[in-house]
Design a protein around this motif. Structure first.
Motif, PDB file in Angstrom:
ATOM      1  N   MET A  54       0.830  -1.208   0.000  1.00 31.90           N
ATOM      2  CA  MET A  54       0.000   0.000   0.000  1.00 31.90           C
ATOM      3  C   MET A  54       0.865   1.258   0.000  1.00 31.90           C
ATOM      4  SD  MET A  54      -3.244  -0.515  -0.243  1.00 31.90           S
ATOM      5  CE  MET A  54      -3.903   1.045   0.386  1.00 31.90           C
ATOM      6  N   ILE A  55       1.914   1.246   0.791  1.00 30.71           N
ATOM      7  CA  ILE A  55       2.803   2.406   0.851  1.00 30.71           C
ATOM      8  C   ILE A  55       3.457   2.640  -0.505  1.00 30.71           C
ATOM      9  CG2 ILE A  55       4.978   3.235   1.842  1.00 30.71           C
ATOM     10  CD1 ILE A  55       4.084   1.811   4.470  1.00 30.71           C
ATOM     11  N   ALA A  56       3.878   1.551  -1.161  1.00 31.64           N
ATOM     12  CA  ALA A  56       4.496   1.687  -2.482  1.00 31.64           C
ATOM     13  C   ALA A  56       3.506   2.262  -3.489  1.00 31.64           C
ATOM     14  CB  ALA A  56       5.013   0.331  -2.957  1.00 31.64           C
ATOM     15  N   LEU A  57       2.239   1.850  -3.407  1.00 33.64           N
ATOM     16  CA  LEU A  57       1.227   2.404  -4.308  1.00 33.64           C
ATOM     17  C   LEU A  57       1.016   3.891  -4.032  1.00 33.64           C
ATOM     18  CD1 LEU A  57      -0.940   2.139  -6.468  1.00 33.64           C
ATOM     19  CD2 LEU A  57      -2.521   1.327  -4.685  1.00 33.64           C
ATOM     20  N   GLY A  58       0.976   4.260  -2.752  1.00 36.06           N
ATOM     21  CA  GLY A  58       0.849   5.673  -2.418  1.00 36.06           C
ATOM     22  C   GLY A  58       2.014   6.485  -2.961  1.00 36.06           C
ATOM     23  N   ARG A  59       3.198   5.926  -2.865  1.00 33.05           N
ATOM     24  CA  ARG A  59       4.394   6.620  -3.356  1.00 33.05           C
ATOM     25  C   ARG A  59       4.328   6.808  -4.872  1.00 33.05           C
ATOM     26  NH1 ARG A  59       7.962   3.483  -1.063  1.00 33.05           N
ATOM     27  NH2 ARG A  59       8.244   4.834   0.766  1.00 33.05           N
ATOM     28  N   VAL A  65      -2.286   7.188   2.101  1.00 32.86           N
ATOM     29  CA  VAL A  65      -2.670   5.807   2.392  1.00 32.86           C
ATOM     30  C   VAL A  65      -3.163   5.713   3.839  1.00 32.86           C
ATOM     31  CG1 VAL A  65      -1.804   3.455   2.729  1.00 32.86           C
ATOM     32  CG2 VAL A  65      -1.111   4.770   0.709  1.00 32.86           C
ATOM     33  N   ILE A  66      -4.248   4.983   4.037  1.00 29.02           N
ATOM     34  CA  ILE A  66      -4.712   4.635   5.380  1.00 29.02           C
ATOM     35  C   ILE A  66      -4.367   3.171   5.611  1.00 29.02           C
ATOM     36  CG2 ILE A  66      -6.694   4.404   6.916  1.00 29.02           C
ATOM     37  CD1 ILE A  66      -8.080   6.600   5.284  1.00 29.02           C
ATOM     38  N   LEU A  67      -3.545   2.910   6.598  1.00 33.95           N
ATOM     39  CA  LEU A  67      -3.231   1.532   6.967  1.00 33.95           C
ATOM     40  C   LEU A  67      -4.252   1.065   8.002  1.00 33.95           C
ATOM     41  CD1 LEU A  67       0.674   1.592   7.320  1.00 33.95           C
ATOM     42  CD2 LEU A  67      -0.712   1.030   5.309  1.00 33.95           C
ATOM     43  N   GLU A  68      -4.844  -0.090   7.744  1.00 33.72           N
ATOM     44  CA  GLU A  68      -5.873  -0.643   8.624  1.00 33.72           C
ATOM     45  C   GLU A  68      -5.301  -1.805   9.430  1.00 33.72           C
ATOM     46  OE1 GLU A  68      -8.844   0.424   9.181  1.00 33.72           O
ATOM     47  OE2 GLU A  68      -9.166   1.866   7.550  1.00 33.72           O
ATOM     48  N   SER A  69      -5.527  -1.799  10.734  1.00 28.07           N
ATOM     49  CA  SER A  69      -5.064  -2.901  11.573  1.00 28.07           C
ATOM     50  C   SER A  69      -5.898  -4.152  11.311  1.00 28.07           C
ATOM     51  CB  SER A  69      -5.158  -2.514  13.055  1.00 28.07           C
ATOM     52  OG  SER A  69      -6.509  -2.283  13.417  1.00 28.07           O
ATOM     53  N   GLY A  99       2.624  -2.471  14.910  1.00 30.14           N
ATOM     54  CA  GLY A  99       3.113  -2.946  13.626  1.00 30.14           C
ATOM     55  C   GLY A  99       2.882  -1.940  12.519  1.00 30.14           C
ATOM     56  N   MET A 100       1.738  -1.284  12.542  1.00 30.55           N
ATOM     57  CA  MET A 100       1.476  -0.237  11.545  1.00 30.55           C
ATOM     58  C   MET A 100       2.405   0.951  11.760  1.00 30.55           C
ATOM     59  SD  MET A 100      -2.664  -0.146  11.042  1.00 30.55           S
ATOM     60  CE  MET A 100      -2.971   0.528  12.680  1.00 30.55           C
ATOM     61  N   ALA A 101       2.627   1.300  13.021  1.00 31.87           N
ATOM     62  CA  ALA A 101       3.508   2.434  13.323  1.00 31.87           C
ATOM     63  C   ALA A 101       4.922   2.183  12.822  1.00 31.87           C
ATOM     64  CB  ALA A 101       3.513   2.712  14.823  1.00 31.87           C
ATOM     65  N   GLU A 102       5.359   0.941  12.916  1.00 36.13           N
ATOM     66  CA  GLU A 102       6.688   0.589  12.425  1.00 36.13           C
ATOM     67  C   GLU A 102       6.768   0.767  10.910  1.00 36.13           C
ATOM     68  OE1 GLU A 102       8.869  -3.606  12.043  1.00 36.13           O
ATOM     69  OE2 GLU A 102       8.668  -2.949  14.127  1.00 36.13           O
ATOM     70  N   ALA A 103       5.719   0.354  10.211  1.00 34.13           N
ATOM     71  CA  ALA A 103       5.691   0.538   8.762  1.00 34.13           C
ATOM     72  C   ALA A 103       5.676   2.022   8.403  1.00 34.13           C
ATOM     73  CB  ALA A 103       4.471  -0.165   8.176  1.00 34.13           C
ATOM     74  N   LYS A 104       4.929   2.810   9.163  1.00 33.15           N
ATOM     75  CA  LYS A 104       4.853   4.246   8.902  1.00 33.15           C
ATOM     76  C   LYS A 104       6.199   4.917   9.119  1.00 33.15           C
ATOM     77  CE  LYS A 104       2.315   8.422  10.289  1.00 33.15           C
ATOM     78  NZ  LYS A 104       1.194   8.954  11.108  1.00 33.15           N
ATOM     79  N   ALA A 105       6.925   4.491  10.146  1.00 34.35           N
ATOM     80  CA  ALA A 105       8.222   5.101  10.439  1.00 34.35           C
ATOM     81  C   ALA A 105       9.216   4.882   9.304  1.00 34.35           C
ATOM     82  CB  ALA A 105       8.785   4.532  11.741  1.00 34.35           C
ATOM     83  N   GLY A 106       9.031   3.807   8.550  1.00 38.12           N
ATOM     84  CA  GLY A 106       9.932   3.524   7.454  1.00 38.12           C
ATOM     85  C   GLY A 106       9.559   4.199   6.158  1.00 38.12           C
ATOM     86  N   ALA A 107       8.509   5.006   6.155  1.00 42.22           N
ATOM     87  CA  ALA A 107       8.058   5.660   4.926  1.00 42.22           C
ATOM     88  C   ALA A 107       7.693   7.118   5.189  1.00 42.22           C
ATOM     89  CB  ALA A 107       6.868   4.912   4.339  1.00 42.22           C
ATOM     90  N   LEU A 112       0.628   9.008   5.561  1.00 39.48           N
ATOM     91  CA  LEU A 112       0.011   7.797   6.091  1.00 39.48           C
ATOM     92  C   LEU A 112      -0.840   8.106   7.315  1.00 39.48           C
ATOM     93  CD1 LEU A 112       3.034   5.294   6.005  1.00 39.48           C
ATOM     94  CD2 LEU A 112       1.150   5.422   4.376  1.00 39.48           C
ATOM     95  N   CYS A 113      -1.967   7.428   7.418  1.00 40.26           N
ATOM     96  CA  CYS A 113      -2.794   7.463   8.619  1.00 40.26           C
ATOM     97  C   CYS A 113      -2.950   6.036   9.129  1.00 40.26           C
ATOM     98  CB  CYS A 113      -4.166   8.049   8.329  1.00 40.26           C
ATOM     99  SG  CYS A 113      -4.169   9.829   8.035  1.00 40.26           S
ATOM    100  N   LEU A 114      -2.907   5.873  10.436  1.00 38.43           N
ATOM    101  CA  LEU A 114      -3.041   4.562  11.051  1.00 38.43           C
ATOM    102  C   LEU A 114      -4.437   4.439  11.663  1.00 38.43           C
ATOM    103  CD1 LEU A 114       0.401   4.287  12.884  1.00 38.43           C
ATOM    104  CD2 LEU A 114      -0.159   3.853  10.473  1.00 38.43           C
ATOM    105  N   SER A 115      -5.146   3.383  11.271  1.00 37.46           N
ATOM    106  CA  SER A 115      -6.528   3.200  11.706  1.00 37.46           C
ATOM    107  C   SER A 115      -6.690   1.919  12.501  1.00 37.46           C
ATOM    108  CB  SER A 115      -7.445   3.159  10.472  1.00 37.46           C
ATOM    109  OG  SER A 115      -8.734   2.678  10.804  1.00 37.46           O
TER     110      SER A 115
END
Length: 308
Positions: A54-59, A65-69, A99-107, A112-115
């Motif tokens: 999802m992050i790659a698509l947003g890029r 991108v909204i990441l859903e838990s 886990g979502m926060a870790e992905a967000k920190a790398g991009a 990004l929004c975490l939901s």
């Protein structure tokens, strides 16, 4: 629109992971529960691949991108048959957000929004009993409270079938000072599974919560099921997102399906883009049951073409 950054204008959301795992990758998900994945290295790695896709698509697309838990059924009643108690569930919800926060920190280059993804207490499409507002607030507060100390950006309650449960969730999220998004599902006639109309549901929730939801969405339905319901009206101004199924099948047909109906990704993208052009307040588009990254990419492409 509360809950989302001012830019970019469009955010992509993906809720089709469970059907993709079951039908495309052959994973067993008892109780349709993906939350146990956060407990194993292999599960966490698989979740991270979905987030990274999802992050790659947003890029690539320039969209947010909204990441859903993976916590749609990580509540007391839905998880109990799988052997999970309240304390165990609370930790799973916290780990899912982490886990979502870790992905967000790398991009840092992608908005990004975490939901925290919350689902209904009982069967979304045929609830056997409807809670009162106080009952719904007390029930869903347990899941929301679990992440209150390390909060996501928002709470998103998906696939809701009646207003009282939505009102209770909104109260619980407000009590923990978290933005909340309410997503109703509809049947082929555009009505909620309980028979309530979408305008009545949104109007009732807003009236009983002083407009607490940041915005509303429709999810787990094909655009053909709800397009005719949407028209210019005050309640329509509150709809900020559409997260659609790939299939035109009814919920009952999907529940009984033995193969995946992945529809037509390009057509789905065009339909959602056209709705966004009609209703410019819509800032979230995405895929639900039967969709995968082909559908999300098609949505992103159609929206880019529509803006050209």
């Amino acid at each position: 629109m509360r809950g989302l950054p001012a830019t970019p204008d469009l955010f992509l959301a993906y809720l089709g992971m469970e059907t993709d795992l079951i039908f495309t990758h052959g994973h067993e998900l008892p109780g349709f529960a993906s939350f146990p994945m956060v407990e194993t290295p292999a599960g966490r790695a698989l979740l991270r691949r979905y987030y990274d896709d999802m992050i790659a698509l947003g890029r690539r697309s320039g969209h947010g991108v909204i990441l859903e838990s993976p916590t749609w059924v990580a509540n007391r009643d839905r998880a109990a048959p799988l052997g999970y108690g309240p304390e165990h569930l609370a930790q799973i919800n916290r780990d899912a957000v982490a886990g979502m926060a870790e992905a967000k920190a790398g991009a840092p280059d992608v908005p990004l929004c975490l939901s925290l993804n919350i689902g209904p207490r009982s069967d979304a499409y045929a609830p056997d009993a409807q809670m009162t507002v106080p009952e719904a607030e007390a029930y869903h507060a347990e899941q929301i409270a679990a992440v209150a100390q390390t909060p996501p950006d928002m709470v998103s309650a998906y696939t809701l079938a009646y207003a009282a449960e939505a009102i209770g969730i909104a109260h619980a999220a407000r009590a923990h000072d978290l933005p909340v998004v309410i997503a109703f599902t509809v049947e082929r006639d555009g009505r909620l599974p309980t028979g309530m109309t979408l305008p009545d549901a949104i109007t009732q929730v807003d009236a009983k919560t002083d407009g607490t939801p940041a915005y509303y969405m429709i999810n787990c339905a094909h655009p053909d099921h709800f397009t005719d319901t949407l028209h210019a009206a005050p309640w329509m101004d509150r709809i900020g997102g559409l997260v659609a199924n790939a299939s035109r099948c009814s919920h009952e047909e999907l529940d009984n399906a033995e193969t995946l109906d992945d529809g037509n990704p390009a057509e789905l993208g065009q339909q959602l883009s056209a709705l966004r052009q009609r209703f410019t307040q819509i800032r979230v588009l995405g895929g639900c049951c039967g969709t995968d990254m082909r559908h999300l990419a098609a949505i992103a492409t159609a929206c880019r073409q529509g803006e050209a």
